[in-house]
Scaffold this motif. Structure first.
Motif, PDB file in Angstrom:
ATOM      1  N   PRO A 173      30.406   9.905  44.146  1.00 42.76           N
ATOM      2  CA  PRO A 173      31.008   9.438  42.882  1.00 42.76           C
ATOM      3  C   PRO A 173      31.250   7.935  42.979  1.00 42.76           C
ATOM      4  N   VAL A 174      30.863   7.189  41.937  1.00 41.73           N
ATOM      5  CA  VAL A 174      30.935   5.732  42.017  1.00 41.73           C
ATOM      6  C   VAL A 174      31.730   5.164  40.846  1.00 41.73           C
ATOM      7  N   PRO A 175      32.462   4.062  41.090  1.00 41.50           N
ATOM      8  CA  PRO A 175      33.215   3.409  40.018  1.00 41.50           C
ATOM      9  C   PRO A 175      32.273   2.678  39.062  1.00 41.50           C
ATOM     10  N   ALA A 176      32.861   2.153  37.995  1.00 36.95           N
ATOM     11  CA  ALA A 176      32.079   1.562  36.915  1.00 36.95           C
ATOM     12  C   ALA A 176      31.191   0.422  37.385  1.00 36.95           C
ATOM     13  N   GLU A 177      31.695  -0.419  38.307  1.00 34.75           N
ATOM     14  CA  GLU A 177      30.889  -1.573  38.733  1.00 34.75           C
ATOM     15  C   GLU A 177      29.647  -1.138  39.502  1.00 34.75           C
ATOM     16  N   GLU A 178      29.755  -0.062  40.279  1.00 29.78           N
ATOM     17  CA  GLU A 178      28.586   0.452  40.985  1.00 29.78           C
ATOM     18  C   GLU A 178      27.617   1.118  40.023  1.00 29.78           C
ATOM     19  N   GLN A 179      28.139   1.778  38.997  1.00 21.69           N
ATOM     20  CA  GLN A 179      27.253   2.362  37.988  1.00 21.69           C
ATOM     21  C   GLN A 179      26.408   1.284  37.330  1.00 21.69           C
ATOM     22  N   THR A 180      27.046   0.168  36.999  1.00 23.05           N
ATOM     23  CA  THR A 180      26.317  -0.941  36.382  1.00 23.05           C
ATOM     24  C   THR A 180      25.283  -1.525  37.338  1.00 23.05           C
ATOM     25  N   ARG A 181      25.648  -1.633  38.597  1.00 26.70           N
ATOM     26  CA  ARG A 181      24.754  -2.208  39.612  1.00 26.70           C
ATOM     27  C   ARG A 181      23.462  -1.401  39.754  1.00 26.70           C
ATOM     28  N   TRP A 182      23.568  -0.080  39.646  1.00 23.19           N
ATOM     29  CA  TRP A 182      22.424   0.778  39.934  1.00 23.19           C
ATOM     30  C   TRP A 182      21.750   1.356  38.697  1.00 23.19           C
ATOM     31  N   ARG A 183      22.341   1.212  37.535  1.00 25.12           N
ATOM     32  CA  ARG A 183      21.771   1.854  36.343  1.00 25.12           C
ATOM     33  C   ARG A 183      20.318   1.425  36.117  1.00 25.12           C
ATOM     34  N   GLY A 184      19.439   2.409  35.974  1.00 28.07           N
ATOM     35  CA  GLY A 184      18.037   2.134  35.699  1.00 28.07           C
ATOM     36  C   GLY A 184      17.233   1.661  36.882  1.00 28.07           C
ATOM     37  N   ARG A 185      17.809   1.709  38.082  1.00 27.53           N
ATOM     38  CA  ARG A 185      17.127   1.162  39.261  1.00 27.53           C
ATOM     39  C   ARG A 185      17.217   2.110  40.445  1.00 27.53           C
ATOM     40  N   VAL A 186      16.106   2.279  41.124  1.00 24.97           N
ATOM     41  CA  VAL A 186      16.010   3.056  42.357  1.00 24.97           C
ATOM     42  C   VAL A 186      15.788   2.095  43.523  1.00 24.97           C
ATOM     43  N   LEU A 187      16.333   2.435  44.685  1.00 29.27           N
ATOM     44  CA  LEU A 187      16.043   1.709  45.916  1.00 29.27           C
ATOM     45  C   LEU A 187      15.300   2.632  46.866  1.00 29.27           C
ATOM     46  N   LEU A 188      14.173   2.152  47.402  1.00 26.77           N
ATOM     47  CA  LEU A 188      13.421   2.862  48.428  1.00 26.77           C
ATOM     48  C   LEU A 188      13.302   1.956  49.646  1.00 26.77           C
ATOM     49  N   ASP A 189      13.734   2.476  50.795  1.00 30.71           N
ATOM     50  CA  ASP A 189      13.705   1.719  52.047  1.00 30.71           C
ATOM     51  C   ASP A 189      12.814   2.446  53.046  1.00 30.71           C
ATOM     52  N   TRP A 190      11.810   1.739  53.572  1.00 29.95           N
ATOM     53  CA  TRP A 190      10.933   2.332  54.582  1.00 29.95           C
ATOM     54  C   TRP A 190      11.577   2.124  55.950  1.00 29.95           C
ATOM     55  N   GLY A 191      11.875   3.219  56.640  1.00 34.41           N
ATOM     56  CA  GLY A 191      12.693   3.149  57.843  1.00 34.41           C
ATOM     57  C   GLY A 191      11.926   2.829  59.112  1.00 34.41           C
ATOM     58  N   ALA A 192      12.679   2.656  60.200  1.00 35.34           N
ATOM     59  CA  ALA A 192      12.098   2.354  61.509  1.00 35.34           C
ATOM     60  C   ALA A 192      11.520   3.592  62.185  1.00 35.34           C
ATOM     61  N   ILE A 193      11.998   4.782  61.831  1.00 37.94           N
ATOM     62  CA  ILE A 193      11.430   6.018  62.374  1.00 37.94           C
ATOM     63  C   ILE A 193      10.075   6.242  61.694  1.00 37.94           C
ATOM     64  N   PRO A 194       9.015   6.473  62.446  1.00 39.95           N
ATOM     65  CA  PRO A 194       7.704   6.655  61.814  1.00 39.95           C
ATOM     66  C   PRO A 194       7.721   7.733  60.732  1.00 39.95           C
ATOM     67  N   GLY A 195       7.256   7.366  59.532  1.00 37.97           N
ATOM     68  CA  GLY A 195       7.178   8.305  58.416  1.00 37.97           C
ATOM     69  C   GLY A 195       8.464   8.485  57.646  1.00 37.97           C
ATOM     70  N   SER A 196       9.514   7.737  57.996  1.00 39.72           N
ATOM     71  CA  SER A 196      10.823   7.939  57.347  1.00 39.72           C
ATOM     72  C   SER A 196      11.023   6.985  56.185  1.00 39.72           C
ATOM     73  N   TYR A 197      11.916   7.375  55.298  1.00 44.35           N
ATOM     74  CA  TYR A 197      12.374   6.457  54.254  1.00 44.35           C
ATOM     75  C   TYR A 197      13.735   6.910  53.746  1.00 44.35           C
ATOM     76  N   ALA A 198      14.398   5.994  53.036  1.00 44.46           N
ATOM     77  CA  ALA A 198      15.709   6.270  52.451  1.00 44.46           C
ATOM     78  C   ALA A 198      15.666   5.942  50.971  1.00 44.46           C
ATOM     79  N   TRP A 199      16.648   6.461  50.231  1.00 49.35           N
ATOM     80  CA  TRP A 199      16.636   6.246  48.786  1.00 49.35           C
ATOM     81  C   TRP A 199      18.045   6.161  48.224  1.00 49.35           C
ATOM     82  N   VAL A 200      18.139   5.497  47.094  1.00 51.56           N
ATOM     83  CA  VAL A 200      19.315   5.537  46.233  1.00 51.56           C
ATOM     84  C   VAL A 200      18.832   5.905  44.838  1.00 51.56           C
ATOM     85  N   PHE A 201      19.346   7.012  44.299  1.00 47.87           N
ATOM     86  CA  PHE A 201      18.989   7.473  42.963  1.00 47.87           C
ATOM     87  C   PHE A 201      20.240   7.455  42.086  1.00 47.87           C
ATOM     88  N   PRO A 202      20.228   6.747  40.968  1.00 51.38           N
ATOM     89  CA  PRO A 202      21.402   6.688  40.090  1.00 51.38           C
ATOM     90  C   PRO A 202      21.470   7.878  39.136  1.00 51.38           C
TER      91      PRO A 202
END
Length: 377
Positions: A173-202
C-alpha cells in the motif's frame, strides 16, 4: 448420481476460461475450487494485449492502471525510460480480475463449487471420478485440470518441467506521492543472477514489487528483492502481502492429456519462459480445452496447443538463453528504436516471439550474439 459432461478443477483464468467455453457451447459443466472468490493470488497482474483480447466480449477488465511508460535498469544502473503513445500493459488485481471471470462463467451456465479441495482422480473408460477432501465425489465424462503446477491434475497426467523459477512478491500500500510517482509507469530491472529480473507494477493505491530467478538461487533471490526495495526507497512501507511461488515451464514433450483428463494453464506448465508471463497462456489454453470438450475432440486440444502456444514458448526459451548469457547486450538492444518497437509489439499482442525470431535481421543478430562469450555480471 449426477454425471457432468465436464468438471473443471481450479477457478483461475485457465479453469474459468475452460468452463466458460464449454458452458457456452451447451456442455453441462461444474467448476471445483478449493478457495472462495475473491481471493488474493501471487501474481504481477500485468495483462498484455493478448490477454486483453482473450477476454474481450466476456468481461470488462477491472483496470487499476494502464501503463504507457517503461523504465529499464541493469541491476539498478544504466537507467532509461521509454514512452509509447498508447497503453502497453493493463494492470489488474487478480482477486478482482478472477472474480469478473467467475461471474461471466456462472452467467454462461457453469456451476461453481467453492471450498472444495480435490484429493485424487480415478479414471474409467467412460468417466472420471474426482475425490474431494470432504469425502464427496464429483463424476464427469471429462476433467480439465487447472489447479496449478503442483496440483493433483498435473501429477495425474504426468506433466514434466524443464524450467522452474522462484518468484517473490510484495504488495505494498502506497501513499499519494508514491502513487503519483508510479502512475502509468512500470520498472523492469535485469538482475545479476543469470536470467533474473525485478519489477514494479502500479495498481492505484498499491505497488506490486517482485523478483524472479531460477529456483536454485533462493538466497540470492531473496537478497535481490531486499536490495531492490531498498534502492527504490520503499522499505518503510508495510506489505499487505509478502509471498512467493514457483513457476514451472513444461518440457517440450510433456503430456497435455491422460485419457479423459486434460491440463491447461499452470497445471500444464504453459507460460512464456523468458518473462514467465502466464495469464495469456492460461486464458488461451483454457479456452482451447473447453472448446475441445465441446467439440468431442480431446485429441484436438494437444494439436491446438502445439499450433497456437508451443512455438512462442520455444522462442521464449531461446530469448531466455540469450538474456541469461548477455543481459548487458539485451538491455542495450531495448534502448534502440528497433528493440523498443519489438517490446511494444509484444506488450500490445501484435506479435509473438516466434514471429519476431523469424525475421532476418533478428536471426542475424542472434547468430552474432551466439558467437560472443557470456557476460552475466
Amino acid at each position: 448420481m449426477t454425471v457432468w459432461d465436464c468438471a473443471v478443477i481450479g477457478a483461475g483464468p485457465a479453469g474459468l476460461s475452460a468452463a466458460y467455453a464449454a458452458a457456452r457451447a451447451g456442455v453441462r459443466t461444474v467448476v471445483v475450487e478449493r478457495a472462495t472468490h475473491p481471493r488474493y493470488k501471487t501474481c504481477g497482474g500485468g495483462l498484455i494485449g493478448t490477454s486483453v483480447a482473450a477476454v474481450a466480449g466476456r468481461i470488462e477488465v477491472p483496470a487499476d492502471d494502464r501503463v504507457d511508460r517503461v523504465t529499464f535498469t541493469r541491476d539498478g544502473r544504466r537507467e532509461f525510460t521509454r514512452r509509447h503513445s498508447g497503453p502497453l500493459v493493463t494492470m489488474v488485481r487478480r482477486e478482482e480480475f478472477d472474480l469478473r471471470l467467475r461471474q461471466a462463467t456462472v452467467e454462461a451456465g457453469a456451476e461453481l463449487r467453492e471450498r472444495a479441495t480435490v484429493r485424487a482422480l480415478e479414471q474409467d473408460p467412460d468417466r472420471v471420478r474426482v475425490r474431494l477432501a470432504d469425502g464427496e465425489t464429483v463424476t464427469a465424462r471429462v476433467v480439465i485440470g487447472a489447479d496449478g503446477s503442483s496440483g493433483v491434475t498435473a501429477r495425474h497426467v504426468g506433466v514434466r518441467h524443464q524450467q522452474v523459477d522462484l518468484g517473490l512478491e510484495l504488495e505494498l500500500p502506497v501513499p499519494a506521492e508514491e502513487q503519483t510517482r508510479w502512475r502509468g509507469r512500470v520498472l523492469l530491472d535485469w538482475g545479476a543472477i543469470p536470467g533474473s529480473y525485478a519489477w514494479v507494477f502500479p495498481k492505484g493505491d498499491r505497488l506490486t514489487v517482485g523478483v524472479i530467478a531460477s529456483r536454485g538461487e533462493g538466497e540470492r533471490t531473496r537478497a535481490y528483492l531486499r536490495a531492490f526495495v531498498d534502492r527504490l526507497g520503499l522499505t518503510r512501507l508495510e506489505p499487505a502481502h509478502d509471498s512467493g511461488h514457483l513457476t514451472r515451464c513444461r518440457a517440450d514433450d510433456s503430456p497435455l492429456r491422460r485419457g479423459r483428463v486434460l491440463v491447461a494453464g499452470d497445471a500444464a506448465g504453459l507460460l512464456e519462459p523468458w518473462s514467465r508471463e502466464g495469464i495469456s497462456y492460461a486464458l488461451r489454453s483454457g479456452a482451447l480445452a473447453g472448446a475441445a470438450v465441446a467439440a468431442g475432440d480431446l485429441d484436438g486440444y494437444a494439436r491446438a496447443v502445439h499450433a497456437d502456444l508451443v512455438p512462442s514458448m520455444r522462442a521464449g526459451h531461446r530469448l531466455l538463453d540469450l538474456f541469461a548469457r548477455r543481459p548487458d547486450v539485451f538491455h542495450a538492444l531495448l534502448a534502440t528504436p528497433p528493440g523498443w518497437r519489438m517490446f511494444v509489439r509484444f506488450c500490445q499482442g501484435r506479435t509473438s516471439f516466434d514471429e519476431t525470431l523469424t525475421r532476418a535481421p533478428v536471426r542475424a543478430a542472434l547468430a552474432l550474439l551466439d558467437r560472443l562469450p557470456a557476460r552475466v555480471c
